[in-house]
Design a protein around this motif. Structure first.
Motif, PDB file in Angstrom:
ATOM      1  N   TRP A   1       0.826  -1.220   0.000  1.00  0.00           N
ATOM      2  CA  TRP A   1       0.000   0.000   0.000  1.00  0.00           C
ATOM      3  C   TRP A   1       0.854   1.262   0.000  1.00  0.00           C
ATOM      4  O   TRP A   1       0.677   2.136   0.847  1.00  0.00           O
TER       5      TRP A   1
ATOM      6  N   GLN B   1       2.284   4.976  -1.459  1.00  0.00           N
ATOM      7  CA  GLN B   1       1.563   6.178  -1.899  1.00  0.00           C
ATOM      8  C   GLN B   1       1.570   6.272  -3.424  1.00  0.00           C
ATOM      9  O   GLN B   1       2.209   7.151  -4.009  1.00  0.00           O
TER      10      GLN B   1
ATOM     11  N   SER C   1      -1.142   5.247  -7.070  1.00  0.00           N
ATOM     12  CA  SER C   1      -2.521   4.931  -7.455  1.00  0.00           C
ATOM     13  C   SER C   1      -2.761   3.435  -7.305  1.00  0.00           C
ATOM     14  O   SER C   1      -1.820   2.634  -7.314  1.00  0.00           O
ATOM     15  N   ASP C   2      -4.010   3.041  -7.185  1.00  0.00           N
ATOM     16  CA  ASP C   2      -4.356   1.638  -7.016  1.00  0.00           C
ATOM     17  C   ASP C   2      -3.783   0.794  -8.152  1.00  0.00           C
ATOM     18  O   ASP C   2      -3.256  -0.286  -7.921  1.00  0.00           O
ATOM     19  N   HIS C   3      -3.857   1.274  -9.362  1.00  0.00           N
ATOM     20  CA  HIS C   3      -3.373   0.537 -10.527  1.00  0.00           C
ATOM     21  C   HIS C   3      -1.870   0.272 -10.439  1.00  0.00           C
ATOM     22  O   HIS C   3      -1.386  -0.743 -10.955  1.00  0.00           O
ATOM     23  N   GLU C   4      -1.129   1.132  -9.784  1.00  0.00           N
ATOM     24  CA  GLU C   4       0.333   1.042  -9.714  1.00  0.00           C
ATOM     25  C   GLU C   4       0.850   0.325  -8.464  1.00  0.00           C
ATOM     26  O   GLU C   4       2.058   0.239  -8.263  1.00  0.00           O
ATOM     27  N   ARG C   5      -0.043  -0.200  -7.627  1.00  0.00           N
ATOM     28  CA  ARG C   5       0.399  -0.871  -6.398  1.00  0.00           C
ATOM     29  C   ARG C   5       1.205  -2.127  -6.709  1.00  0.00           C
ATOM     30  O   ARG C   5       0.743  -2.996  -7.432  1.00  0.00           O
TER      31      ARG C   5
ATOM     32  N   ALA D   1      -2.733  -3.986 -14.218  1.00  0.00           N
ATOM     33  CA  ALA D   1      -2.272  -3.460 -12.931  1.00  0.00           C
ATOM     34  C   ALA D   1      -0.906  -4.054 -12.573  1.00  0.00           C
ATOM     35  O   ALA D   1      -0.614  -5.208 -12.883  1.00  0.00           O
TER      36      ALA D   1
ATOM     37  N   ARG E   1       0.343  -5.105  -9.755  1.00  0.00           N
ATOM     38  CA  ARG E   1       0.332  -6.287  -8.885  1.00  0.00           C
ATOM     39  C   ARG E   1      -0.046  -7.564  -9.633  1.00  0.00           C
ATOM     40  O   ARG E   1       0.452  -8.637  -9.314  1.00  0.00           O
TER      41      ARG E   1
ATOM     42  N   TYR F   1      -8.954  -5.060 -15.282  1.00  0.00           N
ATOM     43  CA  TYR F   1      -8.804  -4.224 -14.085  1.00  0.00           C
ATOM     44  C   TYR F   1     -10.171  -3.668 -13.684  1.00  0.00           C
ATOM     45  O   TYR F   1     -10.862  -3.064 -14.507  1.00  0.00           O
ATOM     46  N   GLU F   2     -10.565  -3.910 -12.443  1.00  0.00           N
ATOM     47  CA  GLU F   2     -11.834  -3.445 -11.874  1.00  0.00           C
ATOM     48  C   GLU F   2     -13.057  -3.986 -12.615  1.00  0.00           C
ATOM     49  O   GLU F   2     -14.128  -3.404 -12.568  1.00  0.00           O
TER      50      GLU F   2
ATOM     51  N   HIS G   1      -8.548  -9.587 -10.355  1.00  0.00           N
ATOM     52  CA  HIS G   1      -8.814  -8.942  -9.072  1.00  0.00           C
ATOM     53  C   HIS G   1     -10.148  -9.403  -8.493  1.00  0.00           C
ATOM     54  O   HIS G   1     -11.022  -9.853  -9.217  1.00  0.00           O
TER      55      HIS G   1
END
Length: 172
Positions: A19, A21, A23-27, A59, A61, A86-87, A112
């Motif tokens: 987690w 700092q 964006s969610d896509h770049e985690r 993504a 991850r 993604y999503e 995901h």
């Protein structure tokens, strides 16, 4: 492929992500995720499935999970990085799978939750053994996967037509 051979789909959730700092896509994956992705790869290899195609979310991850898992397989399948995963909802994932060419027998989709877990439940009109019970108890945790089979062309994949034949999740 003969008409008697079913198609196989593995719905593989990405491993545990960090987690930072971003964006969610770049985690990226967490250290635990990197370890679990390799273990999941060995479990995928144990299924004996020769994947023809890997459909992977774009993504970070999911791409990292696949990179670590695929090294454990005997053969690397053709991989397509698909933004629509993604999503995606279960219905959107079905639409992606419906586009699979009919000469492709075995697909692994690296994605995901809640989409991957929801899709496993929606597709499985039948179940072998205790796979559904185990999946209902654990859900589809990071690095977990569900294996489904179905007959017919990919464009006929829809709710209830598949059989949930196996389920695996890493130890807590």
């Amino acid at each position: 492929m003969s008409a008697a051979e079913p198609h196989r789909i593995v719905l593989f959730r990405h491993a545990k992500a960090d987690w930072p700092q971003v964006s969610d896509h770049e985690r990226p994956l967490a250290e635990r995720g990197r370890m679990d992705a390799a273990v999941a790869g060995r479990k995928l290899a144990d299924t004996g499935i020769a994947f023809d195609l890997a459909l992977c979310s774009t993504a970070v991850r999911t791409r990292e999970t696949w990179k670590l898992a695929v090294h454990e397989l005997a053969e690397r399948p053709r991989t397509v990085y698909e933004e629509r995963i993604y999503e995606a909802s279960p219905g959107e994932l079905i639409a992606v799978l419906n586009e699979t060419p009919d000469d492709v027998r075995n697909v692994i989709l690296i994605g995901h939750n809640p989409g991957a877990h929801g899709l496993a439940g929606i597709l499985s009109g039948a179940v072998e053994g205790d796979a559904r019970d185990r999946m209902e108890r654990r859900g589809l945790p990071p690095a977990g996967f569900a294996l489904l089979t179905f007959d017919g062309p990919w464009k006929s994949l829809e709710p209830g037509v598949a059989t949930l034949t196996d389920y695996w999740a890493p130890a807590d």
